[in-house]
Scaffold this motif. Sequence first.
Motif, PDB file in Angstrom:
ATOM      1  N   ASN A 228     -52.139  -4.931  37.026  1.00  0.00           N
ATOM      2  CA  ASN A 228     -51.645  -5.205  38.366  1.00  0.00           C
ATOM      3  C   ASN A 228     -52.809  -5.200  39.321  1.00  0.00           C
ATOM      4  OD1 ASN A 228     -48.743  -5.483  38.328  1.00  0.00           O
ATOM      5  ND2 ASN A 228     -48.691  -3.344  37.634  1.00  0.00           N
ATOM      6  N   CYS A 229     -52.808  -6.076  40.299  1.00  0.00           N
ATOM      7  CA  CYS A 229     -53.792  -5.996  41.362  1.00  0.00           C
ATOM      8  C   CYS A 229     -53.304  -4.929  42.330  1.00  0.00           C
ATOM      9  CB  CYS A 229     -53.903  -7.339  42.058  1.00  0.00           C
ATOM     10  SG  CYS A 229     -55.028  -7.286  43.459  1.00  0.00           S
ATOM     11  N   THR A 230     -54.202  -4.019  42.721  1.00  0.00           N
ATOM     12  CA  THR A 230     -53.788  -2.970  43.650  1.00  0.00           C
ATOM     13  C   THR A 230     -54.279  -3.237  45.071  1.00  0.00           C
ATOM     14  OG1 THR A 230     -55.719  -1.705  42.937  1.00  0.00           O
ATOM     15  CG2 THR A 230     -53.617  -1.155  41.907  1.00  0.00           C
ATOM     16  N   ASN A 231     -55.370  -3.988  45.182  1.00  0.00           N
ATOM     17  CA  ASN A 231     -55.874  -4.279  46.529  1.00  0.00           C
ATOM     18  C   ASN A 231     -56.816  -5.490  46.500  1.00  0.00           C
ATOM     19  OD1 ASN A 231     -56.008  -3.947  49.233  1.00  0.00           O
ATOM     20  ND2 ASN A 231     -57.265  -2.099  49.198  1.00  0.00           N
ATOM     21  N   VAL A 232     -56.935  -6.133  47.651  1.00  0.00           N
ATOM     22  CA  VAL A 232     -57.840  -7.275  47.772  1.00  0.00           C
ATOM     23  C   VAL A 232     -58.872  -6.946  48.851  1.00  0.00           C
ATOM     24  CG1 VAL A 232     -58.001  -9.724  48.399  1.00  0.00           C
ATOM     25  CG2 VAL A 232     -56.012  -8.894  47.118  1.00  0.00           C
ATOM     26  N   ASP A 233     -60.128  -7.185  48.516  1.00  0.00           N
ATOM     27  CA  ASP A 233     -61.196  -6.947  49.481  1.00  0.00           C
ATOM     28  C   ASP A 233     -61.860  -8.306  49.771  1.00  0.00           C
ATOM     29  OD1 ASP A 233     -63.519  -6.348  50.786  1.00  0.00           O
ATOM     30  OD2 ASP A 233     -64.280  -4.936  49.260  1.00  0.00           O
ATOM     31  N   PRO A 234     -61.302  -9.049  50.763  1.00  0.00           N
ATOM     32  CA  PRO A 234     -61.748 -10.434  50.950  1.00  0.00           C
ATOM     33  C   PRO A 234     -63.184 -10.540  51.466  1.00  0.00           C
ATOM     34  CG  PRO A 234     -60.133  -9.834  52.632  1.00  0.00           C
ATOM     35  CD  PRO A 234     -60.243  -8.669  51.708  1.00  0.00           C
ATOM     36  N   LYS A 235     -63.670  -9.489  52.144  1.00  0.00           N
ATOM     37  CA  LYS A 235     -65.025  -9.528  52.686  1.00  0.00           C
ATOM     38  C   LYS A 235     -66.036  -9.585  51.531  1.00  0.00           C
ATOM     39  CE  LYS A 235     -67.198  -6.284  55.380  1.00  0.00           C
ATOM     40  NZ  LYS A 235     -67.591  -5.413  54.488  1.00  0.00           N
TER      41      LYS A 235
END
Lengths: 492, 492
Positions: free
Chosen positions: A132-139
């Motif tokens: 599962n993806c738990t978080n996205v860090d787009p920076k």
Amino acid sequence: MSFLRTLLKPSYTNNLNSKTHFPFSPSSSLLHTFLKNYSTSEKYGGLGPTKPEEKPRVVVLGSGWAGCRMIKDIDTKVYDIICVSPRNHMVFTPLLASTCVGTLEFRSVAEPIARIQPAISEQPGSSYFLANCTNVDPKDHLVHCETVTDGAKSLDPWKFKLSYDKLIIASGAEASTFGINGVHEHAIFLREVHHAQEIRRKLLLNLMLSDIPGIAEEEKKRLLHCVVVGGGPTGVEFSGELSDFILKDVHQRYAHVKDYIHVTLIEANEILSSFDDRLRHYAVNQLTKSGVRLVRGVVKDVQPDKLILSDGSEVPYGLLVWSTGVGPSTFVKNLGFPKSPGGRIGIDDWLRVPSVEDVYAIGDCAGFLESTGRQVLPALAQVAERQGKYVARLLNRVAKAGGGHANSTKDVDIGEPFVYRHLGSMATIGSYKALVDIRQSKDAKGLSLKGFPSWFIWRSAYLTRVISWRNRFYVAINWLTTLLVGRDISRI
Amino acid sequence: MSFLRTLLKPSYTNNLNSKTHFPFSPSSSLLHTFLKNYSTSEKYGGLGPTKPEEKPRVVVLGSGWAGCRMIKDIDTKVYDIICVSPRNHMVFTPLLASTCVGTLEFRSVAEPIARIQPAISEQPGSSYFLANCTNVDPKDHLVHCETVTDGAKSLDPWKFKLSYDKLIIASGAEASTFGINGVHEHAIFLREVHHAQEIRRKLLLNLMLSDIPGIAEEEKKRLLHCVVVGGGPTGVEFSGELSDFILKDVHQRYAHVKDYIHVTLIEANEILSSFDDRLRHYAVNQLTKSGVRLVRGVVKDVQPDKLILSDGSEVPYGLLVWSTGVGPSTFVKNLGFPKSPGGRIGIDDWLRVPSVEDVYAIGDCAGFLESTGRQVLPALAQVAERQGKYVARLLNRVAKAGGGHANSTKDVDIGEPFVYRHLGSMATIGSYKALVDIRQSKDAKGLSLKGFPSWFIWRSAYLTRVISWRNRFYVAINWLTTLLVGRDISRI
């Protein structure tokens, strides 16, 4: 950098028995040190950023209609593709209801991702990760993931990070419960293969238990009362399949209890509200004829063996299937992106998340931002599939124009915005009957069909849309055997 | 008395909506009173004794090879048949190993009891009950049962009693663990469909987890180490299927991890010890060629992720399958009947339990009493099936001679004693190869075959022995698709 990548993804390194030869064999202490530096936890690996001379990496979150169509169409000569999803297959949702009663086998409606896109298992830079993806860090162009271990005793969930050049969020939606107490505990949804398996096991268990000597009449009626909440296509199709199963197979194989089993469909408004009026009336008549009781009501509370409607009446049940539509998932709610009306990830006309670089959202988890002036599209397979196809084409074009790597699409022409053209709706209602509504919108004029011809269209349409030839073949074989010898009733 | 019977088995009574008409409709208070009198607990119903003018009732405990063959062959014109078993299907055990890796579908090897004997679902006096027998009371011709509710939250197990005219105990055996610590907790047996499902889920989970970035080399090797304990036909066939799966499907679909996966078969003595020497050597060579490591060793202790051999060496594993044969079940141990050598229910030459009236025991739960001078037969499908057939024929003959009811066989000629003639043994070893040993005993002379011809014989023999045409058809279709497009890898 390439040795680091090798370290980070040791699945591509060789072990002592391997026949492939790498220029070096990483020592485990070096690996250990690197992993320590790379993350805050010791148990934390990942895939670092791609280098300019390497293929850019597309990370897709999810394996539903949107994600899988995207995975299928992406050009693996120009991209490496990584899919992160808690299930290694796509569920062919329109046929899921049929598996609950044994008309189709479970495996006939599940398409492994590796069969949809062979590069996933063949190319060294492409992979599927059960996580599962738990978080996205787009920076930093990073996603944080955690493995799905499914209660395996000896395994802790494993955290890892993936750097992406392009990120496609296609993680879908969650079943709506409207905050009603007890739904998660006592009702079964109908969205995954394991839901269908659970429904089937429960239905067969109740059929068998109701035949045990000494059981009270009331308990027997309760056990054999199947209640479906939600009169959308899923609820109606499941009710239709269930009544077919009862009329044909239960009357034959569970003759002792055939007069006790009943199906009730509860809907707060009208069933199949998106369909043409004439079709809706036809559906109501047909369902009633095949013994489905249609009840207009609002569920207030769900208890282990009965549900309470808002008028205070009690409905005892043995099997409760909940299909009242979907809403945003916890993962989507927690993402820091601007939202569309309805709380989905807000996207622009090109299905991009506009506040950040290289992030796209498609399918049920995405909706047009209010600023686009466009309506949020319905949570339908055909919308998701079309969006997956569109984004794949867009990304293929971008890569060919040299914008495949992170932060490099600024000067690239990304083509026309996404346009959705509704191809119509279909729903089966049991007894070899279906509705086909080929109109652009609820109020538009257009073709609408009912009865056996549309059932035939429905079956044919689905047969050609089941992705692999293997599954098309199995669906046809399953339908044939159901027709000839009835549905299988072994409870395995 | 007939209204009492109706009360005791309300599945045959009508409810308000029923179209069938009975002379009366039992009031629930009457039912309640009756149930109270009939038993010590309020939740206690059952089927009372049959009357002389009714068909006698045969109760069969179990739905394995013995029980199902018996159910199939019993004459339902002269008997009512009740089957009590925790599963509503028979497992076609020789093909079970193939389902773990997706060569066959699970449902292709499960045959519903109602398909084996249609009277079970059609005739009012015949039934299948999803329950375990907890005790036998031969004096009163009664069995005590308890429903299997399989963790269904809102249901308590339900107790009931059944009166029988003839009782057939065919409840099978349990997997032997030799008292080794940790086997039940960490190993998976291979006896039921749910075992095969568990093995498949675990195998696919491990394949996927081992590909997660950042995983340590050691952990990856452990996850992909499949250990099979026990070198009998089941263990050898499963090892063979697994190595086929690895050589063909893992190399194609999990190319990233193909060099890490290994199969080890641990056996304390010789593998396939009942087979001809020449065949055994051939099997050892073939298995070794396809990558199965054969280890001679005795397991001392099983821990969550490794097992300890008696020489102290440790074997880390990701999947552990236990197939070291079977021994008497707790149910059989607790029955008050005299036992055969090995602790099975002791039977005479006619498969009767000699100390009581009208009780027969067949299959893996039964063994000849020492006083018969006959050896206990091996726990094989063909023994069980032959015994089921024999007892059905014996009972049909008894009923026709007027001895169908309880305590009435005294003056009836029950025919010749049971004779077992061994038809030979077969085992596949993967790569389209098998062993066929057509000898009467280990030391006798006779035909023995190996390689592709015997694999072909093996497949054909099994295809014609799968009971229903539906399953024969599905097994053929499954084999065909495996050959053409490989095994399915969706983890559902």
